[in-house]
Design a protein around this motif. Sequence first.
Motif: not given
Length: 244
Positions: A3, A6, A168, A192, A194, A198, A202, A204-205, A208, A211
């Motif tokens: 990631d 973030c 994602p 993400s 995050g 989202k 949801k 995202l973290e 995720d 994905q």
Amino acid sequence: MIDFHCHLDLYPKPQTIIERADQSGVYVLSVTTIPKAWPGTKRLAKGRRRIRTALGFHPELAHERYSELGLFDTLINEASYVGEVGLDGSKHLREHASLQRKVFAHVLKATERAGGRVMSIHSRGAADEVLELLRPRDAGVPVLHWFTGGPCELQNAINAGCWFSIGPAMLKSKAGRERAAAMPRNRLLPESDGPFGKVGRKILEPLDAGQIVPVLSELWAEPVSVVRYQLMENLRTIARFTRH
């Protein structure tokens, strides 16, 4: 798993997110939005060998936090990465465009003076302006996060040697998938974004960010294993540009 963008410090319970990422073996670039946030955000990841904390100055906050430029200069030698920095051309921020440019130009100059860094860069509505400020400087490796520019802007960024981080949320749209398909495979990293990124409701973290792998598998017409290998190779490559 990776990631590369973030905001760990902005989750309601950051230690819960960090623990899940650590347990899952995710390599995380934890970006910050202002220089004052960097020391505390770095402490959040203390002892976590897969998390790096980037020193940031978000363009949306440039007009409010202009006074922290001196602090950025003080901290840059301690930081392995820079981010989130850049420009934002959104309508509600246009009155602050001049100050954004001053802050980003200062950040690039300070980063160049410190020997260059891998930089996670915000370029919404301002891709060509970001490239214009990057061009005369050797501030390091620019990674354009969640790129939203058009085909010409994307090609300009590719020609300028930029990397890209995609998530994602970006790949949910047809335009986002088309951009991702056009990006160089060897200059691409997952993110993400995050807790801002989202999918549906949801948030995202780091976990995720993975994905994007099956989506890239489809876009590249390659097996999932090939995509995963390429992304990890990209992380290894960009890590060679870091100073710490």
